[in-house]
Design a protein around this motif. Structure first.
Motif, PDB file in Angstrom:
ATOM      1  N   LEU A   1      -0.027   0.514 -15.435  1.00  0.00           N
ATOM      2  CA  LEU A   1      -0.014  -0.473 -14.743  1.00  0.00           C
ATOM      3  C   LEU A   1       1.375  -0.287 -14.305  1.00  0.00           C
ATOM      4  O   LEU A   1       0.975  -0.229 -12.887  1.00  0.00           O
ATOM      5  CB  LEU A   1      -0.115  -2.225 -15.616  1.00  0.00           C
ATOM      6  N   PHE A   2       2.136  -0.172 -14.635  1.00  0.00           N
ATOM      7  CA  PHE A   2       3.602  -0.212 -14.062  1.00  0.00           C
ATOM      8  C   PHE A   2       3.729   1.220 -13.414  1.00  0.00           C
ATOM      9  O   PHE A   2       3.405   1.970 -14.371  1.00  0.00           O
ATOM     10  CB  PHE A   2       4.996  -0.580 -14.125  1.00  0.00           C
TER      11      PHE A   2
ATOM     12  N   ASP B   1      -5.360  -4.709  -9.772  1.00  0.00           N
ATOM     13  CA  ASP B   1      -6.770  -5.247 -10.344  1.00  0.00           C
ATOM     14  C   ASP B   1      -6.872  -4.285 -12.060  1.00  0.00           C
ATOM     15  O   ASP B   1      -7.591  -4.913 -12.620  1.00  0.00           O
ATOM     16  CB  ASP B   1      -7.483  -3.795  -9.632  1.00  0.00           C
ATOM     17  N   ARG B   2      -5.161  -4.215 -12.514  1.00  0.00           N
ATOM     18  CA  ARG B   2      -5.731  -3.506 -14.367  1.00  0.00           C
ATOM     19  C   ARG B   2      -4.640  -4.929 -14.484  1.00  0.00           C
ATOM     20  O   ARG B   2      -4.171  -4.784 -16.000  1.00  0.00           O
ATOM     21  CB  ARG B   2      -4.648  -2.447 -14.342  1.00  0.00           C
ATOM     22  N   ILE B   3      -4.105  -6.023 -14.291  1.00  0.00           N
ATOM     23  CA  ILE B   3      -2.984  -6.899 -14.644  1.00  0.00           C
ATOM     24  C   ILE B   3      -4.095  -8.584 -14.639  1.00  0.00           C
ATOM     25  O   ILE B   3      -4.618  -8.689 -13.643  1.00  0.00           O
ATOM     26  CB  ILE B   3      -2.249  -7.587 -13.762  1.00  0.00           C
ATOM     27  N   GLY B   4      -3.732  -8.892 -15.564  1.00  0.00           N
ATOM     28  CA  GLY B   4      -4.183 -10.215 -16.117  1.00  0.00           C
ATOM     29  C   GLY B   4      -3.831 -11.698 -15.416  1.00  0.00           C
ATOM     30  O   GLY B   4      -2.638 -11.452 -15.170  1.00  0.00           O
TER      31      GLY B   4
ATOM     32  N   PRO C   1       0.686  -1.671   0.256  1.00  0.00           N
ATOM     33  CA  PRO C   1       0.206   0.115  -0.441  1.00  0.00           C
ATOM     34  C   PRO C   1       1.231   1.420  -0.028  1.00  0.00           C
ATOM     35  O   PRO C   1       1.927   1.277   0.238  1.00  0.00           O
ATOM     36  CB  PRO C   1      -1.105   0.257   1.339  1.00  0.00           C
ATOM     37  N   LEU C   2       0.469   2.758  -0.620  1.00  0.00           N
ATOM     38  CA  LEU C   2       1.344   3.387  -0.614  1.00  0.00           C
ATOM     39  C   LEU C   2       0.959   4.054   1.173  1.00  0.00           C
ATOM     40  O   LEU C   2       0.614   3.921   1.284  1.00  0.00           O
ATOM     41  CB  LEU C   2       0.236   4.364  -1.856  1.00  0.00           C
ATOM     42  N   ARG C   3       2.247   5.025   1.214  1.00  0.00           N
ATOM     43  CA  ARG C   3       2.491   5.443   2.215  1.00  0.00           C
ATOM     44  C   ARG C   3       2.335   7.101   2.732  1.00  0.00           C
ATOM     45  O   ARG C   3       1.898   7.167   1.203  1.00  0.00           O
ATOM     46  CB  ARG C   3       4.019   5.738   2.823  1.00  0.00           C
ATOM     47  N   GLY C   4       1.961   7.831   3.204  1.00  0.00           N
ATOM     48  CA  GLY C   4       1.433   8.912   3.291  1.00  0.00           C
ATOM     49  C   GLY C   4       1.818   9.715   2.837  1.00  0.00           C
ATOM     50  O   GLY C   4       1.258  10.566   1.760  1.00  0.00           O
ATOM     51  N   LYS C   5       3.222   9.917   2.939  1.00  0.00           N
ATOM     52  CA  LYS C   5       4.276  10.443   1.749  1.00  0.00           C
ATOM     53  C   LYS C   5       4.046  10.428   0.242  1.00  0.00           C
ATOM     54  O   LYS C   5       4.345  11.255   0.086  1.00  0.00           O
ATOM     55  CB  LYS C   5       5.652  10.655   2.257  1.00  0.00           C
ATOM     56  N   GLU C   6       4.370   8.931  -0.267  1.00  0.00           N
ATOM     57  CA  GLU C   6       3.829   9.349  -1.224  1.00  0.00           C
ATOM     58  C   GLU C   6       1.821   9.442  -1.969  1.00  0.00           C
ATOM     59  O   GLU C   6       2.327   9.842  -2.949  1.00  0.00           O
ATOM     60  CB  GLU C   6       3.423   7.510  -1.659  1.00  0.00           C
ATOM     61  N   LEU C   7       1.188   9.178  -0.987  1.00  0.00           N
ATOM     62  CA  LEU C   7      -0.354   9.999  -1.147  1.00  0.00           C
ATOM     63  C   LEU C   7      -0.287  11.313  -1.189  1.00  0.00           C
ATOM     64  O   LEU C   7      -0.485  11.490  -1.799  1.00  0.00           O
ATOM     65  CB  LEU C   7      -0.913   9.482  -0.457  1.00  0.00           C
ATOM     66  N   GLU C   8       0.613  11.956  -0.526  1.00  0.00           N
ATOM     67  CA  GLU C   8       1.193  13.187  -1.160  1.00  0.00           C
ATOM     68  C   GLU C   8       1.542  13.626  -2.279  1.00  0.00           C
ATOM     69  O   GLU C   8       0.956  14.484  -2.612  1.00  0.00           O
ATOM     70  CB  GLU C   8       1.552  14.156   0.494  1.00  0.00           C
TER      71      GLU C   8
ATOM     72  N   GLY D   1      -6.920   1.560  -5.058  1.00  0.00           N
ATOM     73  CA  GLY D   1      -6.830  -0.600  -6.107  1.00  0.00           C
ATOM     74  C   GLY D   1      -5.681  -1.096  -4.997  1.00  0.00           C
ATOM     75  O   GLY D   1      -4.879  -0.796  -4.526  1.00  0.00           O
ATOM     76  N   PRO D   2      -5.355  -2.338  -4.508  1.00  0.00           N
ATOM     77  CA  PRO D   2      -4.899  -2.860  -4.561  1.00  0.00           C
ATOM     78  C   PRO D   2      -3.469  -3.473  -5.096  1.00  0.00           C
ATOM     79  O   PRO D   2      -3.468  -2.670  -6.552  1.00  0.00           O
ATOM     80  CB  PRO D   2      -5.122  -4.492  -4.552  1.00  0.00           C
ATOM     81  N   ILE D   3      -2.314  -2.811  -4.608  1.00  0.00           N
ATOM     82  CA  ILE D   3      -0.847  -2.482  -5.279  1.00  0.00           C
ATOM     83  C   ILE D   3       0.314  -4.114  -4.763  1.00  0.00           C
ATOM     84  O   ILE D   3       0.618  -4.025  -3.773  1.00  0.00           O
ATOM     85  CB  ILE D   3      -0.342  -1.186  -4.605  1.00  0.00           C
TER      86      ILE D   3
END
Length: 134
Positions: free
Chosen positions: A80-81, A98-101, A41-48, A57-59
């Motif tokens: 995707l990446f 959720d974007r990969i087969g 999951p993305l962290r606070g600073k990354e989300l900012e 979604g799931p990472i």
């Protein structure tokens, strides 16, 4: 599209793989105690830093063979990446699960396993899956 159940099934189908939480308490899959794919999951600073463009979604974090492979994946499909500064200089990419087969996910997970597995184990698995002709 792929799910965590797919990641788990693919990863645990590889020799000497185990699942256990990472130091952050999220799922990680390891071969001989070396993580090759993990929930990230993305962290606070990354989300900012991403702001409204932050991936939702799931990472999944995926180890790759080298920085050249990382750059190729990032250039090939930026929808995707992606990466964050945390992974600068490290051979890993993040992907939107959720974007990969399932077929493409399988290829990435197996390649990640090969990138981390001991050489003898990887060679034995390669012979087992391709036969003696390689």
């Amino acid at each position: 599209m792929a799910s965590w159940d797919d990641v788990r099934r693919i990863a645990l189908g590889l020799p000497e793989t185990s699942e256990r939480p990472s130091y952050e308490g999220v799922a990680a899959w390891r071969v001989k105690d070396k993580a090759f794919v993990w929930e990230r999951p993305l962290r606070g600073k990354e989300l900012e830093a991403f702001g409204p463009a932050a991936p939702e979604g799931p990472i999944l974090g995926v180890r790759v063979a080298d920085l050249g492979v990382k750059e190729a994946l990032l250039a090939d499909d930026p929808g995707l990446f992606f990466t964050t500064p945390h992974f600068d200089g490290y051979p890993a990419v993040l992907l939107r699960l959720d974007r990969i087969g399932v077929a493409e996910l399988t290829e990435l997970v197996v390649e990640a396993w090969y990138a981390r597995a001991p050489k003898r184990l990887a060679a034995a698995y390669g012979t087992e899956t391709t036969g003696p002709e390689g």
